[in-house]
Design a protein around this motif. Structure first.
Motif, PDB file in Angstrom:
ATOM      1  N   VAL A  14       0.684  -1.252  -0.048  1.00 35.65           N
ATOM      2  CA  VAL A  14      -0.174   0.035   0.022  1.00 35.65           C
ATOM      3  C   VAL A  14       0.905   1.227   0.028  1.00 35.65           C
ATOM      4  O   VAL A  14       0.568   2.296  -0.437  1.00 35.65           O
ATOM      5  CB  VAL A  14      -1.028   0.137   1.385  1.00 35.65           C
ATOM      6  N   ARG A  15       1.988   1.053   0.491  1.00 31.35           N
ATOM      7  CA  ARG A  15       2.807   2.396   0.862  1.00 31.35           C
ATOM      8  C   ARG A  15       3.939   2.266  -0.240  1.00 31.35           C
ATOM      9  O   ARG A  15       5.177   2.753  -0.077  1.00 31.35           O
ATOM     10  CB  ARG A  15       3.531   2.411   2.142  1.00 31.35           C
ATOM     11  N   GLN A  16       3.756   1.830  -1.457  1.00 26.63           N
ATOM     12  CA  GLN A  16       4.624   1.748  -2.575  1.00 26.63           C
ATOM     13  C   GLN A  16       4.998   3.368  -2.984  1.00 26.63           C
ATOM     14  O   GLN A  16       4.145   4.236  -2.740  1.00 26.63           O
ATOM     15  CB  GLN A  16       4.337   1.004  -3.740  1.00 26.63           C
ATOM     16  N   SER A  17       6.233   3.569  -3.366  1.00 23.96           N
ATOM     17  CA  SER A  17       6.469   5.036  -3.781  1.00 23.96           C
ATOM     18  C   SER A  17       5.649   5.573  -4.908  1.00 23.96           C
ATOM     19  O   SER A  17       5.229   6.966  -4.661  1.00 23.96           O
ATOM     20  CB  SER A  17       7.924   5.039  -4.352  1.00 23.96           C
ATOM     21  N   ALA A  18       5.273   4.865  -6.008  1.00 31.95           N
ATOM     22  CA  ALA A  18       4.372   5.529  -7.000  1.00 31.95           C
ATOM     23  C   ALA A  18       3.025   4.572  -6.968  1.00 31.95           C
ATOM     24  O   ALA A  18       2.809   3.790  -7.974  1.00 31.95           O
ATOM     25  CB  ALA A  18       5.146   5.471  -8.215  1.00 31.95           C
ATOM     26  N   PRO A  19       2.159   4.718  -6.069  1.00 35.11           N
ATOM     27  CA  PRO A  19       0.671   3.951  -6.007  1.00 35.11           C
ATOM     28  C   PRO A  19       0.097   4.320  -7.120  1.00 35.11           C
ATOM     29  O   PRO A  19       0.039   5.321  -7.572  1.00 35.11           O
ATOM     30  CB  PRO A  19       0.315   4.267  -4.506  1.00 35.11           C
ATOM     31  N   SER A  20      -0.820   3.413  -7.576  1.00 40.09           N
ATOM     32  CA  SER A  20      -1.951   3.397  -8.546  1.00 40.09           C
ATOM     33  C   SER A  20      -3.044   4.216  -7.847  1.00 40.09           C
ATOM     34  O   SER A  20      -2.972   4.267  -6.549  1.00 40.09           O
ATOM     35  CB  SER A  20      -2.129   1.919  -9.213  1.00 40.09           C
ATOM     36  N   ALA A  21      -4.045   4.511  -8.718  1.00 42.26           N
ATOM     37  CA  ALA A  21      -5.392   5.138  -8.238  1.00 42.26           C
ATOM     38  C   ALA A  21      -5.903   4.191  -7.349  1.00 42.26           C
ATOM     39  O   ALA A  21      -6.669   4.460  -6.331  1.00 42.26           O
ATOM     40  CB  ALA A  21      -6.007   5.651  -9.426  1.00 42.26           C
ATOM     41  N   GLN A  22      -6.186   3.030  -7.810  1.00 43.00           N
ATOM     42  CA  GLN A  22      -6.710   1.843  -7.032  1.00 43.00           C
ATOM     43  C   GLN A  22      -5.954   1.657  -5.596  1.00 43.00           C
ATOM     44  O   GLN A  22      -6.598   1.466  -4.627  1.00 43.00           O
ATOM     45  CB  GLN A  22      -6.788   0.662  -7.813  1.00 43.00           C
ATOM     46  N   THR A  23      -4.569   1.945  -5.682  1.00 45.70           N
ATOM     47  CA  THR A  23      -3.982   1.592  -4.428  1.00 45.70           C
ATOM     48  C   THR A  23      -4.573   3.002  -3.482  1.00 45.70           C
ATOM     49  O   THR A  23      -4.361   2.635  -2.178  1.00 45.70           O
ATOM     50  CB  THR A  23      -2.528   1.713  -4.565  1.00 45.70           C
ATOM     51  N   LEU A  24      -4.188   3.953  -4.032  1.00 45.90           N
ATOM     52  CA  LEU A  24      -4.606   5.094  -3.188  1.00 45.90           C
ATOM     53  C   LEU A  24      -5.821   5.084  -2.705  1.00 45.90           C
ATOM     54  O   LEU A  24      -6.416   5.453  -1.421  1.00 45.90           O
ATOM     55  CB  LEU A  24      -4.580   6.454  -3.951  1.00 45.90           C
ATOM     56  N   ALA A  25      -6.856   4.698  -3.424  1.00 49.87           N
ATOM     57  CA  ALA A  25      -8.293   4.374  -2.786  1.00 49.87           C
ATOM     58  C   ALA A  25      -8.315   3.461  -1.884  1.00 49.87           C
ATOM     59  O   ALA A  25      -9.144   3.612  -0.742  1.00 49.87           O
ATOM     60  CB  ALA A  25      -9.151   3.928  -4.080  1.00 49.87           C
ATOM     61  N   LEU A  26      -7.424   2.386  -1.912  1.00 50.91           N
ATOM     62  CA  LEU A  26      -7.616   1.339  -0.804  1.00 50.91           C
ATOM     63  C   LEU A  26      -6.966   1.825   0.276  1.00 50.91           C
ATOM     64  O   LEU A  26      -7.264   1.840   1.621  1.00 50.91           O
ATOM     65  CB  LEU A  26      -6.743   0.095  -1.324  1.00 50.91           C
ATOM     66  N   LEU A  27      -6.013   2.532   0.181  1.00 52.27           N
ATOM     67  CA  LEU A  27      -5.095   3.195   1.215  1.00 52.27           C
ATOM     68  C   LEU A  27      -6.313   4.223   2.228  1.00 52.27           C
ATOM     69  O   LEU A  27      -6.356   4.162   3.369  1.00 52.27           O
ATOM     70  CB  LEU A  27      -4.027   4.046   0.892  1.00 52.27           C
ATOM     71  N   HIS A  28      -7.012   5.055   1.471  1.00 53.89           N
ATOM     72  CA  HIS A  28      -8.161   5.787   1.925  1.00 53.89           C
ATOM     73  C   HIS A  28      -8.991   4.942   2.767  1.00 53.89           C
ATOM     74  O   HIS A  28      -9.493   5.268   3.894  1.00 53.89           O
ATOM     75  CB  HIS A  28      -8.712   6.725   1.059  1.00 53.89           C
ATOM     76  N   GLN A  29      -9.274   3.689   2.224  1.00 53.62           N
ATOM     77  CA  GLN A  29     -10.646   3.102   2.601  1.00 53.62           C
ATOM     78  C   GLN A  29      -9.871   2.425   4.237  1.00 53.62           C
ATOM     79  O   GLN A  29     -10.492   2.448   5.011  1.00 53.62           O
ATOM     80  CB  GLN A  29     -10.792   1.780   1.858  1.00 53.62           C
ATOM     81  N   ILE A  30      -8.591   1.988   3.840  1.00 62.05           N
ATOM     82  CA  ILE A  30      -8.164   1.490   5.339  1.00 62.05           C
ATOM     83  C   ILE A  30      -7.929   2.456   6.313  1.00 62.05           C
ATOM     84  O   ILE A  30      -8.247   2.245   7.533  1.00 62.05           O
ATOM     85  CB  ILE A  30      -6.975   0.912   4.826  1.00 62.05           C
ATOM     86  N   ALA A  31      -7.550   3.484   6.030  1.00 60.72           N
ATOM     87  CA  ALA A  31      -7.454   4.745   6.945  1.00 60.72           C
ATOM     88  C   ALA A  31      -8.619   4.993   7.572  1.00 60.72           C
ATOM     89  O   ALA A  31      -8.769   5.527   8.784  1.00 60.72           O
ATOM     90  CB  ALA A  31      -6.850   6.008   6.266  1.00 60.72           C
ATOM     91  N   TRP A  32      -9.946   5.141   6.633  1.00 66.11           N
ATOM     92  CA  TRP A  32     -11.098   5.619   7.386  1.00 66.11           C
ATOM     93  C   TRP A  32     -11.591   4.626   8.210  1.00 66.11           C
ATOM     94  O   TRP A  32     -12.008   5.166   9.238  1.00 66.11           O
ATOM     95  CB  TRP A  32     -12.036   5.597   5.880  1.00 66.11           C
TER      96      TRP A  32
END
Length: 91
Positions: free
Chosen positions: A1-19
């Protein structure tokens, strides 16, 4: 999830996990993810920045950090408005 150049889907997943972590009161874990999301948004994904800032504002609010919550909310709204992403509340 914390890769240096995340994809849009990875960023969306990161937001959902943080939420979910915010709602579960796992504030430190959520903060780490949201700091990463804001950093990525500022550096390479400006379209994701308003959501990351809004979520970080929610986290700050829940932690009682009112000034930080206000600053992040204000910036998120301004960026979203500049991108045409906000619908007017009154027409």
């Amino acid at each position: 999830v914390r890769q240096s150049a995340p994809s849009a889907q990875t960023l969306a997943l990161l937001h959902q996990i943080a939420w979910v972590q915010t709602w579960m009161e796992e504030f430190d874990s959520a903060a780490a993810l949201l700091e990463h999301a804001v950093s990525v948004g500022r550096g390479q994904a400006p379209g994701a920045l308003p959501m990351a800032l809004a979520m970080r504002a929610e986290l700050a609010y829940r932690r009682g950090r009112w000034q930080t919550a206000l600053a992040d909310t204000t910036e998120a709204a301004a960026l979203a408005a500049a991108r045409g992403e906000l619908e007017p509340l009154v027409r």
